[in-house]
Write a protein that holds these residues in place. Structure first.
Motif, PDB file in Angstrom:
ATOM      1  N   GLU A 103      36.689  38.425  45.949  1.00 32.16           N
ATOM      2  CA  GLU A 103      37.118  37.413  44.499  1.00 32.16           C
ATOM      3  C   GLU A 103      36.801  36.399  44.599  1.00 32.16           C
ATOM      4  O   GLU A 103      36.432  35.227  44.874  1.00 32.16           O
ATOM      5  N   ALA A 104      36.154  35.995  42.889  1.00 38.76           N
ATOM      6  CA  ALA A 104      35.587  34.716  42.102  1.00 38.76           C
ATOM      7  C   ALA A 104      36.243  34.076  41.469  1.00 38.76           C
ATOM      8  O   ALA A 104      35.394  32.733  41.284  1.00 38.76           O
ATOM      9  N   GLY A 105      36.791  35.276  40.818  1.00 35.16           N
ATOM     10  CA  GLY A 105      37.669  34.629  40.248  1.00 35.16           C
ATOM     11  C   GLY A 105      38.802  35.620  39.927  1.00 35.16           C
ATOM     12  O   GLY A 105      38.370  36.786  39.694  1.00 35.16           O
ATOM     13  N   ARG A 106      39.700  35.201  38.527  1.00 33.73           N
ATOM     14  CA  ARG A 106      41.136  35.980  38.222  1.00 33.73           C
ATOM     15  C   ARG A 106      41.816  35.561  37.010  1.00 33.73           C
ATOM     16  O   ARG A 106      41.657  34.530  36.245  1.00 33.73           O
ATOM     17  N   ILE A 107      41.845  37.125  35.993  1.00 32.74           N
ATOM     18  CA  ILE A 107      42.182  36.821  34.550  1.00 32.74           C
ATOM     19  C   ILE A 107      43.545  37.461  34.436  1.00 32.74           C
ATOM     20  O   ILE A 107      43.514  38.651  34.793  1.00 32.74           O
ATOM     21  N   VAL A 108      44.326  36.957  34.557  1.00 33.75           N
ATOM     22  CA  VAL A 108      45.910  37.776  34.093  1.00 33.75           C
ATOM     23  C   VAL A 108      46.388  37.512  32.976  1.00 33.75           C
ATOM     24  O   VAL A 108      46.113  36.460  31.846  1.00 33.75           O
ATOM     25  N   GLY A 109      46.682  38.730  31.625  1.00 34.94           N
ATOM     26  CA  GLY A 109      47.017  39.308  30.335  1.00 34.94           C
ATOM     27  C   GLY A 109      46.038  39.489  29.960  1.00 34.94           C
ATOM     28  O   GLY A 109      44.599  39.998  30.002  1.00 34.94           O
ATOM     29  N   VAL A 110      46.652  39.436  28.509  1.00 35.13           N
ATOM     30  CA  VAL A 110      45.212  39.942  27.522  1.00 35.13           C
ATOM     31  C   VAL A 110      44.512  38.131  27.102  1.00 35.13           C
ATOM     32  O   VAL A 110      45.008  37.392  27.093  1.00 35.13           O
ATOM     33  N   LYS A 111      43.180  38.532  27.325  1.00 36.44           N
ATOM     34  CA  LYS A 111      41.886  37.770  26.679  1.00 36.44           C
ATOM     35  C   LYS A 111      41.588  37.621  25.675  1.00 36.44           C
ATOM     36  O   LYS A 111      40.872  38.935  25.784  1.00 36.44           O
ATOM     37  N   THR A 112      40.439  36.656  25.665  1.00 34.32           N
ATOM     38  CA  THR A 112      39.204  37.282  23.679  1.00 34.32           C
ATOM     39  C   THR A 112      38.704  37.666  24.909  1.00 34.32           C
ATOM     40  O   THR A 112      38.552  36.948  25.690  1.00 34.32           O
ATOM     41  N   LYS A 113      37.556  38.439  24.256  1.00 33.24           N
ATOM     42  CA  LYS A 113      36.311  38.015  24.586  1.00 33.24           C
ATOM     43  C   LYS A 113      35.566  37.256  25.729  1.00 33.24           C
ATOM     44  O   LYS A 113      34.765  37.083  26.741  1.00 33.24           O
ATOM     45  N   ARG A 114      35.193  36.618  24.490  1.00 35.75           N
ATOM     46  CA  ARG A 114      34.954  35.288  24.680  1.00 35.75           C
ATOM     47  C   ARG A 114      34.951  34.646  26.009  1.00 35.75           C
ATOM     48  O   ARG A 114      34.853  33.838  27.182  1.00 35.75           O
ATOM     49  N   THR A 115      36.426  34.054  26.166  1.00 36.14           N
ATOM     50  CA  THR A 115      37.683  33.684  27.735  1.00 36.14           C
ATOM     51  C   THR A 115      36.658  34.344  28.812  1.00 36.14           C
ATOM     52  O   THR A 115      36.895  34.224  29.588  1.00 36.14           O
ATOM     53  N   ILE A 116      36.880  35.545  28.668  1.00 34.37           N
ATOM     54  CA  ILE A 116      36.339  36.950  30.026  1.00 34.37           C
ATOM     55  C   ILE A 116      35.728  36.037  30.254  1.00 34.37           C
ATOM     56  O   ILE A 116      34.583  35.871  31.358  1.00 34.37           O
ATOM     57  N   LEU A 117      34.185  36.253  28.719  1.00 35.01           N
ATOM     58  CA  LEU A 117      32.524  36.351  29.245  1.00 35.01           C
ATOM     59  C   LEU A 117      32.159  34.552  30.281  1.00 35.01           C
ATOM     60  O   LEU A 117      31.541  34.338  30.938  1.00 35.01           O
ATOM     61  N   LYS A 118      32.989  33.581  29.600  1.00 31.07           N
ATOM     62  CA  LYS A 118      32.893  32.580  29.412  1.00 31.07           C
ATOM     63  C   LYS A 118      33.189  32.635  31.607  1.00 31.07           C
ATOM     64  O   LYS A 118      32.736  31.749  32.118  1.00 31.07           O
ATOM     65  N   GLU A 119      34.871  33.257  32.216  1.00 32.63           N
ATOM     66  CA  GLU A 119      34.565  32.678  33.153  1.00 32.63           C
ATOM     67  C   GLU A 119      34.363  33.928  33.985  1.00 32.63           C
ATOM     68  O   GLU A 119      33.663  33.809  35.346  1.00 32.63           O
ATOM     69  N   VAL A 120      33.315  34.929  33.271  1.00 31.64           N
ATOM     70  CA  VAL A 120      32.653  35.293  34.126  1.00 31.64           C
ATOM     71  C   VAL A 120      31.524  34.936  34.220  1.00 31.64           C
ATOM     72  O   VAL A 120      30.432  34.629  35.816  1.00 31.64           O
ATOM     73  N   ASP A 121      30.633  34.238  33.057  1.00 29.89           N
ATOM     74  CA  ASP A 121      29.079  32.877  33.313  1.00 29.89           C
ATOM     75  C   ASP A 121      30.034  32.104  34.799  1.00 29.89           C
ATOM     76  O   ASP A 121      28.690  32.253  35.127  1.00 29.89           O
ATOM     77  N   ALA A 122      30.741  32.215  34.765  1.00 29.52           N
ATOM     78  CA  ALA A 122      31.253  30.673  35.625  1.00 29.52           C
ATOM     79  C   ALA A 122      30.774  30.981  37.161  1.00 29.52           C
ATOM     80  O   ALA A 122      29.982  30.080  37.763  1.00 29.52           O
ATOM     81  N   VAL A 123      31.391  32.151  37.219  1.00 28.55           N
ATOM     82  CA  VAL A 123      31.394  32.741  38.433  1.00 28.55           C
ATOM     83  C   VAL A 123      29.493  33.412  38.928  1.00 28.55           C
ATOM     84  O   VAL A 123      29.423  32.905  39.507  1.00 28.55           O
ATOM     85  N   MET A 124      29.118  33.981  37.686  1.00 28.51           N
ATOM     86  CA  MET A 124      27.795  34.101  37.745  1.00 28.51           C
ATOM     87  C   MET A 124      26.468  32.731  37.942  1.00 28.51           C
ATOM     88  O   MET A 124      25.994  32.782  38.496  1.00 28.51           O
ATOM     89  N   ALA A 125      26.954  31.810  37.362  1.00 28.44           N
ATOM     90  CA  ALA A 125      26.907  30.424  37.736  1.00 28.44           C
ATOM     91  C   ALA A 125      26.493  29.819  39.265  1.00 28.44           C
ATOM     92  O   ALA A 125      25.782  28.732  39.421  1.00 28.44           O
ATOM     93  N   GLY A 126      27.640  29.663  39.910  1.00 26.68           N
ATOM     94  CA  GLY A 126      27.725  28.864  41.085  1.00 26.68           C
ATOM     95  C   GLY A 126      27.500  29.941  41.801  1.00 26.68           C
ATOM     96  O   GLY A 126      26.929  30.252  42.658  1.00 26.68           O
TER      97      GLY A 126
END
Length: 115
Positions: A92-115
């Protein structure tokens, strides 16, 4: 209900369970949605996850039905659904709870991929 399908289907979303989970997530980045058929917010987020799955090739989008895979939900301490985990090489490198926008989800995934 044993063979219940994800709320909304994209051909690119992989359905994971207790048996195939480890092999499917051991390499790369996975956006993993914990969901249930009875979950209203899960139905709301499903089309967004389909859009992400259909437009992304850098990471896998997967779903785990919590009613059929309680061991996985317990392992990752999923208390509310929808919960989306971002796994990197099986951890686990990140966690998103609840309904979020596509932009928010992709931002979180991008942060994990960059890190």
């Amino acid at each position: 209900m044993k063979n219940a399908k994800p709320v909304a289907n994209s051909k690119r979303i992989k359905v994971l369970n207790n048996k195939n989970f480890k092999a499917a997530t051991k390499r790369g980045v996975v956006l993993l949605d914990f969901w249930a058929l009875w979950c209203g917010p899960c139905k709301i987020i499903a089309p967004t996850l389909n859009e992400i799955a259909d437009s992304q090739t850098d990471f896998m989008v997967a779903k785990v039905n919590v009613d059929h895979n309680q061991q996985l939900a317990q392992k990752f301490k999923v208390r509310n659904i929808p919960t989306m985990l971002i796994l990197k090489d099986g951890k686990e490198a990140g966690r998103i709870v609840g309904v979020k926008t596509k932009r928010t989800i992709l931002k979180e995934v991008d942060a994990v991929m960059a890190g």
